[in-house]
Design a protein around this motif. Sequence first.
Motif, PDB file in Angstrom:
ATOM      1  N   UNK A 175       0.850  -1.204   0.000  1.00  0.00           N
ATOM      2  CA  UNK A 175       0.000   0.000   0.000  1.00  0.00           C
ATOM      3  C   UNK A 175       0.880   1.247   0.000  1.00  0.00           C
ATOM      4  N   UNK A 176       1.961   1.188   0.796  1.00  0.00           N
ATOM      5  CA  UNK A 176       2.910   2.316   0.793  1.00  0.00           C
ATOM      6  C   UNK A 176       3.531   2.471  -0.602  1.00  0.00           C
ATOM      7  N   UNK A 177       3.840   1.336  -1.230  1.00  0.00           N
ATOM      8  CA  UNK A 177       4.463   1.397  -2.562  1.00  0.00           C
ATOM      9  C   UNK A 177       3.533   2.069  -3.572  1.00  0.00           C
ATOM     10  N   UNK A 178       2.252   1.705  -3.466  1.00  0.00           N
ATOM     11  CA  UNK A 178       1.282   2.253  -4.425  1.00  0.00           C
ATOM     12  C   UNK A 178       1.155   3.766  -4.221  1.00  0.00           C
ATOM     13  N   UNK A 179       1.104   4.174  -2.946  1.00  0.00           N
ATOM     14  CA  UNK A 179       0.963   5.612  -2.643  1.00  0.00           C
ATOM     15  C   UNK A 179       2.177   6.404  -3.126  1.00  0.00           C
ATOM     16  N   UNK A 180       3.396   5.818  -2.947  1.00  0.00           N
ATOM     17  CA  UNK A 180       4.575   6.575  -3.390  1.00  0.00           C
ATOM     18  C   UNK A 180       4.558   6.723  -4.914  1.00  0.00           C
ATOM     19  N   UNK A 181       4.059   5.708  -5.618  1.00  0.00           N
ATOM     20  CA  UNK A 181       3.988   5.804  -7.082  1.00  0.00           C
ATOM     21  C   UNK A 181       2.991   6.878  -7.500  1.00  0.00           C
ATOM     22  N   UNK A 182       1.844   6.885  -6.827  1.00  0.00           N
ATOM     23  CA  UNK A 182       0.813   7.878  -7.177  1.00  0.00           C
ATOM     24  C   UNK A 182       1.321   9.298  -6.865  1.00  0.00           C
ATOM     25  N   UNK A 183       2.081   9.409  -5.799  1.00  0.00           N
ATOM     26  CA  UNK A 183       2.638  10.700  -5.421  1.00  0.00           C
ATOM     27  C   UNK A 183       3.602  11.222  -6.504  1.00  0.00           C
ATOM     28  N   UNK A 184       4.401  10.317  -7.056  1.00  0.00           N
ATOM     29  CA  UNK A 184       5.303  10.723  -8.163  1.00  0.00           C
ATOM     30  C   UNK A 184       4.448  11.171  -9.360  1.00  0.00           C
ATOM     31  N   UNK A 185       3.398  10.401  -9.664  1.00  0.00           N
ATOM     32  CA  UNK A 185       2.537  10.751 -10.808  1.00  0.00           C
ATOM     33  C   UNK A 185       1.894  12.121 -10.595  1.00  0.00           C
ATOM     34  N   UNK A 186       1.464  12.419  -9.356  1.00  0.00           N
ATOM     35  CA  UNK A 186       0.826  13.719  -9.089  1.00  0.00           C
ATOM     36  C   UNK A 186       1.799  14.855  -9.349  1.00  0.00           C
ATOM     37  N   UNK A 187       3.009  14.646  -8.845  1.00  0.00           N
ATOM     38  CA  UNK A 187       4.036  15.681  -9.014  1.00  0.00           C
ATOM     39  C   UNK A 187       4.297  15.913 -10.516  1.00  0.00           C
ATOM     40  N   UNK A 188       4.426  14.830 -11.266  1.00  0.00           N
ATOM     41  CA  UNK A 188       4.723  14.946 -12.699  1.00  0.00           C
ATOM     42  C   UNK A 188       3.529  15.543 -13.448  1.00  0.00           C
ATOM     43  N   UNK A 189       2.329  15.091 -13.114  1.00  0.00           N
ATOM     44  CA  UNK A 189       1.144  15.527 -13.854  1.00  0.00           C
ATOM     45  C   UNK A 189       0.840  17.003 -13.589  1.00  0.00           C
ATOM     46  N   UNK A 190       1.275  17.496 -12.427  1.00  0.00           N
ATOM     47  CA  UNK A 190       1.040  18.917 -12.116  1.00  0.00           C
ATOM     48  C   UNK A 190       2.283  19.763 -12.363  1.00  0.00           C
ATOM     49  N   UNK A 191       3.275  19.169 -12.975  1.00  0.00           N
ATOM     50  CA  UNK A 191       4.529  19.894 -13.228  1.00  0.00           C
ATOM     51  C   UNK A 191       4.487  20.639 -14.560  1.00  0.00           C
ATOM     52  N   UNK A 192       5.621  20.731 -15.211  1.00  0.00           N
ATOM     53  CA  UNK A 192       5.703  21.440 -16.497  1.00  0.00           C
ATOM     54  C   UNK A 192       4.995  20.603 -17.571  1.00  0.00           C
ATOM     55  N   UNK A 193       4.651  21.204 -18.717  1.00  0.00           N
ATOM     56  CA  UNK A 193       4.033  20.405 -19.794  1.00  0.00           C
ATOM     57  C   UNK A 193       4.899  19.200 -20.165  1.00  0.00           C
ATOM     58  N   UNK A 194       6.220  19.352 -20.138  1.00  0.00           N
ATOM     59  CA  UNK A 194       7.095  18.224 -20.502  1.00  0.00           C
ATOM     60  C   UNK A 194       6.976  17.108 -19.456  1.00  0.00           C
ATOM     61  N   UNK A 195       6.868  17.504 -18.177  1.00  0.00           N
ATOM     62  CA  UNK A 195       6.728  16.481 -17.125  1.00  0.00           C
ATOM     63  C   UNK A 195       5.384  15.764 -17.254  1.00  0.00           C
TER      64      UNK A 195
END
Length: 334
Positions: A175-195
């Motif tokens: 469950x921790x692994x899944x959350x850390x992955x989603x957290x990376x996706x959130x950061x990338x999806x809300x980052x620059x257009x390239x991210x």
Amino acid sequence: MYAQLVKTDSDRIRGADEMSPEERAFQERIDRGEKIEPKEWMPEGYRKTLIRQIGQHAHSEIVGQLPEGNWITRAPTLERKAILLAKVQDEAGHGLYLYCAAETLGVSRDELIELLHAGKMKYSSIFNYPTLTWADMGAVGWLVDGAAIMNQVPLQRTSYGPYSRAMIRICKEESFHQRQGYDIMMKMARGTPAQKAMAQDALNRFWYPALMMFGPSDKDSVHSAQSMAWKIKMNTNDELRQKFVDQTVPQAEYLGLTVPDENLRWNEEKGGYDFSEPDWSEFFDVIAGNGPCNRERLGARVKAWEDGAWFRDGLKAYADKASARRSAVAIAAE
Ligand code: FAQ
């Protein structure tokens, strides 16, 4: 021994009238929801099916360290590096619990590893795909661990005691692994257009391989019927795949990403999404050893095993010496 381990006779369910009295009593225990423990009587097919499934699961955890291990040195911050290191170490731990659970069925860890290295035992298809960008660390945690949890939460209730107990701890860590992955996706999806584009590209590449993790569609699943009768599996492959899609699509929407499936639609009547099946010819090709990274993954495991030979030899020499010393002391004391 190899052939005996790899070939199971679990493909066909036997009717009560075909069972011996011992087999009938065993099935009744399963039906009552009792756990089966290591030294208790069990049908040979039950034992072999468990060795196959638990062994394959253990190998998946160990081989599964490789795609993420590839990114530890390139994690973008110290914090991300520490988190990824912890996750990859957890996977090694999961592999070890699972090998121990398999050992209670009368097979040694060395035998299982030999079967893996000889290409006679499988590991999850998903780990034969490359991790090309940092966003793939997000997609692996979110989708691959997400699919693993969907499959493993029901396995906490599986009929074999050591496997079900191993699953309880493993699921907490997943469950921790899944959350850390989603957290990376959130950061990338809300980052620059390239991210954001990198996050979308990772979703595009991992979506169908994640759907394949649940195994072939029910009509092509060889083992499901007998494994479910024995409560080694608690759900069919398609049931879990559907639950995964239903859970994951809203998470993709929240990220502002698009699931790469033009047939994806909410179906009011069934209360779930309609979606496209993965390309099953690709799946069967990957599990036959012909995926994009099969040779590389197996090569890395075999090399690690061979490179560790001096350490195993040293441990054994020390253990032999210590045991000879203990015997000498015992004789002197008599
Ligand atoms: N990959 O008759 P079925 C993780 C094979 S852990 C490769 O439906 P069954 C954590 C199957 O073995 C991921 N082979 O088989 C992590 C059989 O071939 P065989 C692993 C597959 O066993 C995250 C044939 O196809 N999880 O990811 C696959 O009833 C991130 C016919 O299939 C588990 O092992 C596949 N995807 O159902 C780590 C969970 N699917 O053996 C690092 C426990 C099927 O006759 C990073 N396992 N095959 O030669 C299970 O629940 C089941 O074994 C299934 C397959 C559902 C995987």
